[in-house]
Design a protein around this motif. Structure first.
Motif, PDB file in Angstrom:
ATOM      1  N   THR A 162       0.830  -1.199   0.000  1.00 31.99           N
ATOM      2  CA  THR A 162       0.000   0.000   0.000  1.00 31.99           C
ATOM      3  C   THR A 162       0.874   1.262   0.000  1.00 31.99           C
ATOM      4  OG1 THR A 162      -1.710  -1.209   1.171  1.00 31.99           O
ATOM      5  CG2 THR A 162      -1.904   1.185   1.170  1.00 31.99           C
TER       6      THR A 162
ATOM      7  N   VAL B 276      -8.339  -0.334   3.362  1.00 32.81           N
ATOM      8  CA  VAL B 276      -7.644  -1.418   2.673  1.00 32.81           C
ATOM      9  C   VAL B 276      -7.062  -2.394   3.676  1.00 32.81           C
ATOM     10  CG1 VAL B 276      -5.445  -0.147   2.628  1.00 32.81           C
ATOM     11  CG2 VAL B 276      -5.821  -2.008   1.004  1.00 32.81           C
ATOM     12  N   GLY B 277      -6.936  -3.652   3.262  1.00 32.07           N
ATOM     13  CA  GLY B 277      -6.169  -4.610   4.049  1.00 32.07           C
ATOM     14  C   GLY B 277      -6.959  -5.798   4.534  1.00 32.07           C
ATOM     15  N   GLU B 278      -8.229  -5.605   4.777  1.00 29.89           N
ATOM     16  CA  GLU B 278      -9.075  -6.697   5.251  1.00 29.89           C
ATOM     17  C   GLU B 278     -10.524  -6.255   5.056  1.00 29.89           C
ATOM     18  OE1 GLU B 278      -9.047  -7.013   9.555  1.00 29.89           O
ATOM     19  OE2 GLU B 278      -8.005  -5.114   9.663  1.00 29.89           O
ATOM     20  N   PRO B 279     -11.453  -7.189   5.189  1.00 32.42           N
ATOM     21  CA  PRO B 279     -12.845  -6.770   5.048  1.00 32.42           C
ATOM     22  C   PRO B 279     -13.186  -5.759   6.138  1.00 32.42           C
ATOM     23  CG  PRO B 279     -12.653  -9.177   5.033  1.00 32.42           C
ATOM     24  CD  PRO B 279     -11.316  -8.624   5.447  1.00 32.42           C
TER      25      PRO B 279
ATOM     26  N   ASP C 249     -13.759   1.341  -0.322  1.00 27.19           N
ATOM     27  CA  ASP C 249     -13.280   0.081   0.247  1.00 27.19           C
ATOM     28  C   ASP C 249     -12.497  -0.588  -0.876  1.00 27.19           C
ATOM     29  OD1 ASP C 249     -12.951  -2.528   1.139  1.00 27.19           O
ATOM     30  OD2 ASP C 249     -15.045  -2.793   1.742  1.00 27.19           O
ATOM     31  N   THR C 250     -11.169  -0.499  -0.802  1.00 27.34           N
ATOM     32  CA  THR C 250     -10.330  -0.903  -1.932  1.00 27.34           C
ATOM     33  C   THR C 250      -9.783  -2.302  -1.711  1.00 27.34           C
ATOM     34  OG1 THR C 250      -8.293  -0.016  -0.946  1.00 27.34           O
ATOM     35  CG2 THR C 250      -9.633   1.506  -2.254  1.00 27.34           C
ATOM     36  N   TRP C 251     -10.137  -3.205  -2.596  1.00 26.28           N
ATOM     37  CA  TRP C 251      -9.621  -4.568  -2.479  1.00 26.28           C
ATOM     38  C   TRP C 251      -8.466  -4.786  -3.453  1.00 26.28           C
ATOM     39  CZ3 TRP C 251      -9.043  -8.266  -6.229  1.00 26.28           C
ATOM     40  CH2 TRP C 251      -8.484  -9.478  -5.763  1.00 26.28           C
ATOM     41  N   TRP C 252      -7.371  -5.283  -2.938  1.00 23.81           N
ATOM     42  CA  TRP C 252      -6.228  -5.656  -3.782  1.00 23.81           C
ATOM     43  C   TRP C 252      -5.213  -6.390  -2.950  1.00 23.81           C
ATOM     44  CZ3 TRP C 252      -1.476  -2.422  -3.751  1.00 23.81           C
ATOM     45  CH2 TRP C 252      -1.520  -1.387  -2.826  1.00 23.81           C
ATOM     46  N   GLN C 253      -4.060  -6.717  -3.534  1.00 23.39           N
ATOM     47  CA  GLN C 253      -3.060  -7.560  -2.880  1.00 23.39           C
ATOM     48  C   GLN C 253      -1.647  -7.112  -3.249  1.00 23.39           C
ATOM     49  OE1 GLN C 253      -4.591 -11.139  -5.037  1.00 23.39           O
ATOM     50  NE2 GLN C 253      -5.046 -11.913  -2.990  1.00 23.39           N
ATOM     51  N   THR C 254      -0.673  -7.579  -2.465  1.00 26.54           N
ATOM     52  CA  THR C 254       0.731  -7.346  -2.829  1.00 26.54           C
ATOM     53  C   THR C 254       0.958  -7.820  -4.268  1.00 26.54           C
ATOM     54  OG1 THR C 254       1.334  -7.771  -0.537  1.00 26.54           O
ATOM     55  CG2 THR C 254       3.119  -7.823  -2.144  1.00 26.54           C
TER      56      THR C 254
ATOM     57  N   ASP D 173      -8.931 -15.391  -2.229  1.00 29.39           N
ATOM     58  CA  ASP D 173     -10.042 -14.808  -1.474  1.00 29.39           C
ATOM     59  C   ASP D 173     -11.386 -15.367  -1.941  1.00 29.39           C
ATOM     60  OD1 ASP D 173      -8.677 -13.043   0.247  1.00 29.39           O
ATOM     61  OD2 ASP D 173      -8.489 -11.554  -1.334  1.00 29.39           O
TER      62      ASP D 173
ATOM     63  N   ILE E 224     -15.775  -8.863  -0.533  1.00 28.87           N
ATOM     64  CA  ILE E 224     -14.728  -9.834  -0.253  1.00 28.87           C
ATOM     65  C   ILE E 224     -15.012 -10.401   1.131  1.00 28.87           C
ATOM     66  CG2 ILE E 224     -12.229 -10.227  -0.177  1.00 28.87           C
ATOM     67  CD1 ILE E 224     -13.395  -8.864  -2.823  1.00 28.87           C
TER      68      ILE E 224
ATOM     69  N   ARG F   8     -10.034 -14.625   3.177  1.00 31.88           N
ATOM     70  CA  ARG F   8      -9.260 -15.681   2.532  1.00 31.88           C
ATOM     71  C   ARG F   8     -10.117 -16.941   2.470  1.00 31.88           C
ATOM     72  NH1 ARG F   8      -5.289 -13.865  -0.169  1.00 31.88           N
ATOM     73  NH2 ARG F   8      -4.478 -15.972  -0.149  1.00 31.88           N
TER      74      ARG F   8
ATOM     75  N   LYS G  21      -3.435  -7.855  10.004  1.00 33.06           N
ATOM     76  CA  LYS G  21      -4.346  -8.939   9.648  1.00 33.06           C
ATOM     77  C   LYS G  21      -4.365  -9.978  10.772  1.00 33.06           C
ATOM     78  CE  LYS G  21      -3.022  -8.506   4.818  1.00 33.06           C
ATOM     79  NZ  LYS G  21      -3.788  -7.366   4.371  1.00 33.06           N
TER      80      LYS G  21
HETATM   81  C1  7RM Z   1      -3.331  -4.299  -0.107  1.00 31.74           C
HETATM   82  C2  7RM Z   1      -3.080  -5.480   0.790  1.00 31.74           C
HETATM   83  C3  7RM Z   1      -3.983  -8.991   0.585  1.00 31.74           C
HETATM   84  C4  7RM Z   1      -5.195  -9.625   1.229  1.00 31.74           C
HETATM   85  C5  7RM Z   1      -6.289  -9.918   0.245  1.00 31.74           C
HETATM   86  C6  7RM Z   1      -7.520  -9.909   1.145  1.00 31.74           C
HETATM   87  C7  7RM Z   1      -7.214  -8.824   2.138  1.00 31.74           C
HETATM   88  C8  7RM Z   1      -7.127  -6.461   1.248  1.00 31.74           C
HETATM   89  C9  7RM Z   1      -9.232  -5.878   1.316  1.00 31.74           C
HETATM   90  C10 7RM Z   1      -9.110  -7.215   1.772  1.00 31.74           C
HETATM   91  C11 7RM Z   1     -11.386  -7.336   2.074  1.00 31.74           C
HETATM   92  C12 7RM Z   1     -10.530  -5.304   1.283  1.00 31.74           C
HETATM   93  N1  7RM Z   1      -2.208  -6.409   0.310  1.00 31.74           N
HETATM   94  N2  7RM Z   1      -7.791  -7.540   1.714  1.00 31.74           N
HETATM   95  N3  7RM Z   1      -7.983  -5.446   1.009  1.00 31.74           N
HETATM   96  N4  7RM Z   1     -10.185  -7.937   2.140  1.00 31.74           N
HETATM   97  N5  7RM Z   1     -11.579  -6.063   1.670  1.00 31.74           N
HETATM   98  N6  7RM Z   1     -10.751  -4.029   0.894  1.00 31.74           N
HETATM   99  O1  7RM Z   1      -3.638  -5.565   1.862  1.00 31.74           O
HETATM  100  O2  7RM Z   1      -1.013  -8.589   0.219  1.00 31.74           O
HETATM  101  O3  7RM Z   1      -1.072  -7.395   2.324  1.00 31.74           O
HETATM  102  O4  7RM Z   1      -3.054  -8.534   1.555  1.00 31.74           O
HETATM  103  O5  7RM Z   1      -5.787  -8.722   2.174  1.00 31.74           O
HETATM  104  O6  7RM Z   1      -7.633 -11.130   1.821  1.00 31.74           O
HETATM  105  O7  7RM Z   1      -6.074 -11.150  -0.407  1.00 31.74           O
HETATM  106  S1  7RM Z   1      -1.768  -7.758   1.112  1.00 31.74           S
END
Ligand code: 7RM
Length: 635
Positions: free
Chosen positions: A297, A372-375, A397-402, A487, A499, A502, A598
């Motif tokens: 992020t 960002v980061g979790e639901p 509410d931004t969903w994404w990943q590394t 996810d 989302i 996991r 997390k």
């Molecule tokens: C950006 C980041 C990725 C994992 C991802 C999800 C969870 C991230 C949201 C979310 C629900 C969201 N990268 N996640 N954002 N779940 N709503 N807006 O966090 O690689 O560290 O984690 O985080 O499970 O797969 S990360």
């Protein structure tokens, strides 16, 4: 119509349709119009998810720092690029203009070069949130060195593993860091790590806390004197589109951390594009993302995305609780922040505290709020919306990943109507699919399945450093020809995505698939509950049963525990159904969390199933003492 800046919902749908009908034409237009290239590409996209191999803008040449710094100088050379807010509120904030950033990045780049760093070499950066961190990242990119930032809260073992995995020759660090009213001796942690890292030749040390540290002769040097002597201009290295830009480690569910490798052109185009649209950034806005640059992020939405747009991006060194729980809001008022981006875990922590910490500050500058980061659970969403956004700032509410490099699913504020706990709609160019257990795509709405992406977007990670097979196995093997996110997600009647966590969080109770997030939402709505986490444990009849870990608010501490248990289950029963009721409820002082916030459910699962002989890799755990206590009081 503008492809680059979406301003209303109809435009979003038009742009989205176009981006899916012809992704190459779409991204080509974005890339042409909004970036500077030394040479344009020969081909926009080349991909094969079975290998997997993904190449964007092949043949193009560029330097990302020219796009993030140099090109802004003649129009906004005096504009603040990085606004540094120190840990101590009484220390003055530092405004680094685009011109100054140019000079500081060039000097640092020359220092790295003098120390023998060349294009393709890996440099590990283990620095706190001080300007040198962003400057080091950009200095690496300036000369084509591959940066690998390790979050400065990680232990020496975690640091050593990462240094060795990427084969870094150099480590950039500081004497120490501030964390609230404490200091941390970072250099000592580096020294410890380097006992196991024979290939590191140079350690450059920034001065931050003025502590006495050991310097190893021939290896360690103070950074500042070198910077002062260095030449103030540095010709940017010419990079190919697919040259690696950075490696960033993310923990896997098993085994050692995965070094996600991102490349240059696609990453730049996608992070810049999503920054502009998701935050609706306008020229004079002040944007603040509270993440650490040690996470993706911070890479994408503190450094590269904002700077590629010529934005003012805030870097905050401190924590939300120092000197008190009003610190975030004090900073919002002080710098008149327009866009504020944080994590649900921070929101929940602040929502537990007195409302005065929020209400005493003027937050009227805010226009967009992000998470960002979790639901994000319903309660936290409403608290954020009501008390921070004062019901007028849309929440993205931004969903994404590394692995995805940039935001894939998010509302576009002022265009997409928001819905609590829903990340809503895919970004242009992003094609999500929900899959069932048999590997078939679920068409139609509503739907509930595993979230995959069917087509490459420009900032997808290209490999796991040194282990392409693991990259293939982890992301491209579960579903044919698709990127699997790991996810689970729901899609509602209108196509909005939620989302649910996991997929390994999905618990099957008596044959019913239950996601953790909706049940936790129901629990958290109980007035005495601050936070909760549920996991499954083996059950003779049901297959799995539910075990809930519940943190009470201060007001709940005095309540009778058995009554509370009944009320919580009633609440779940009312909201979801009796099937989701918990078999066991343990009241706990905290939850085991990773350093990025997390919940480590793996540990909670082990405790629930009374299998605590080996908790697995706990090196990323923030609060081991909580685990001890939960184990002691387990039901
Ligand atoms: C950006 C980041 C990725 C994992 C991802 C999800 C969870 C991230 C949201 C979310 C629900 C969201 N990268 N996640 N954002 N779940 N709503 N807006 O966090 O690689 O560290 O984690 O985080 O499970 O797969 S990360």
């Amino acid at each position: 119509m503008s492809n680059y800046h979406i301003k209303h919902l109809e435009e979003y749908f038009q742009v989205y349709r176009k981006s899916v009908r012809n992704p190459e034409a779409f991204w080509e237009e974005v890339a042409e119009e909004h970036f500077v290239w030394l040479k344009k590409w020969d081909r926009v996209l080349d991909w094969d998810f079975t290998k997997p191999e993904i190449k964007w803008f092949e043949g193009a040449q560029l330097n990302i720092t020219v796009n993030c710094i140099d090109r802004h100088r003649h129009i906004r050379g005096q504009k603040t690029a990085i606004l540094f807010e120190p840990n101590d509120p009484n220390e003055e904030a530092e405004h680094i203009t685009y011109n100054q950033l140019h000079e500081r990045v060039c000097r640092m780049a020359n220092v790295l070069k003098d120390k023998g760093i060349k294009k393709g070499d890996r440099v590990v950066i283990y620095l706190p949130m001080i300007p040198e961190l962003a400057i080091s990242v950009l200095a690496c990119a300036r000369i084509g060195a591959i940066h690998s930032v390790v979050f400065a809260g990680f232990s020496s073992t975690a640091l050593a593993t990462r240094i060795n995995d990427c084969g870094a020759k150099m480590v950039l660090t500081s004497d120490g860091s501030y964390r609230g009213n404490k200091t941390i001796d970072l250099k000592a942690i580096v020294d410890e790590a380097l006992n196991d890292c024979p290939d590191v030749e140079t350690v450059l040390v920034a001065k931050r806390i003025d502590s006495k540290i050991k310097m190893k002769d021939g290896r360690d040097e103070w950074l500042q004197p070198l910077v002062d002597k260095a030449y103030a201009d540095c010709v940017p290295e010419i990079m190919e589109a697919e040259d690696p830009l950075f490696i960033l480690y993310t923990s896997g569910s098993t085994g050692k951390p995965k070094g996600m490798m991102h490349t240059t052109a696609g990453y730049m185009v996608y992070t810049a594009y999503t920054f502009k649209n998701v935050f609706q950034y306008r020229e004079d806005d002040i944007y603040w993302c509270t993440a650490d640059i040690g996470w993706i992020t911070g890479h994408s939405y503190i450094v590269y995305g904002p700077l590629a747009n010529g934005a003012t991006t805030v870097m905050f060194e401190g924590v939300p609780s120092y000197p008190d729980f009003g610190r975030f809001w004090q900073i919002v008022e002080k710098h008149k922040i327009n866009q504020f981006y944080t994590a649900p875990t921070a929101i929940r922590a602040l929502a537990k505290e007195n409302l005065d910490f929020v209400s005493k500050y003027d937050l009227s500058s805010l226009k967009v709020l992000g998470t960002v980061g979790e639901p994000i659970n319903e309660e936290a969403w409403h608290w954020y919306n009501d008390h921070v956004g004062e019901k007028k700032s849309p929440i993205v509410d931004t969903w994404w990943q590394t692995e995805t490099g940039g935001i894939l699913i998010s509302p576009i504020p002022f265009s997409t109507p928001t819905k609590p706990t829903y990340a809503t709609l895919p970004m242009p160019g992003v094609q999500p699919a929900l899959m069932d257990e048999n590997g078939n795509e679920i068409k139609g709405n509503p739907a509930d399945g595993r979230l995959c992406i069917k087509f490459p977007w420009p900032s997808i990670a290209r490999t796991i450093w040194g282990n392409h097979q693991r990259y293939k196995d982890t992301y491209f093997s579960a579903f044919k020809n698709k990127y699997f996110t790991g996810d689970g997600a729901l899609r509602d009647e209108v196509g909005y995505y939620r989302i649910t966590g996991r997929v390994d969080d999905v618990i099957i109770v008596s044959g019913h698939n239950l996601g953790t997030a909706p049940i936790e939402d129901a629990i958290n709505e109980h007035p005495a509950v601050a936070e909760s986490a549920i996991v499954g444990f083996p059950h003779d009849v049901k297959g799995n049963a539910l075990y809930g870990y519940v943190i009470l608010k201060e007001t709940g501490e005095t309540r009778d525990r058995d009554n509370l248990r009944k009320e919580i289950n009633q609440q779940i029963s009312d909201k979801i159904g009796p099937i989701a009721k918990l078999n066991k409820i343990q009241f706990v002082p905290g939850l085991p969390k990773t350093r990025s916030g997390k919940i480590m459910r793996r540990i909670l699962r082990k405790i629930a199933s009374k299998d605590t002989s080996n908790l697995g890799d706990t090196s990323t755990l923030l609060n081991p003492e909580v685990v001890e206590q939960i184990m002691k009081e387990a039901l």
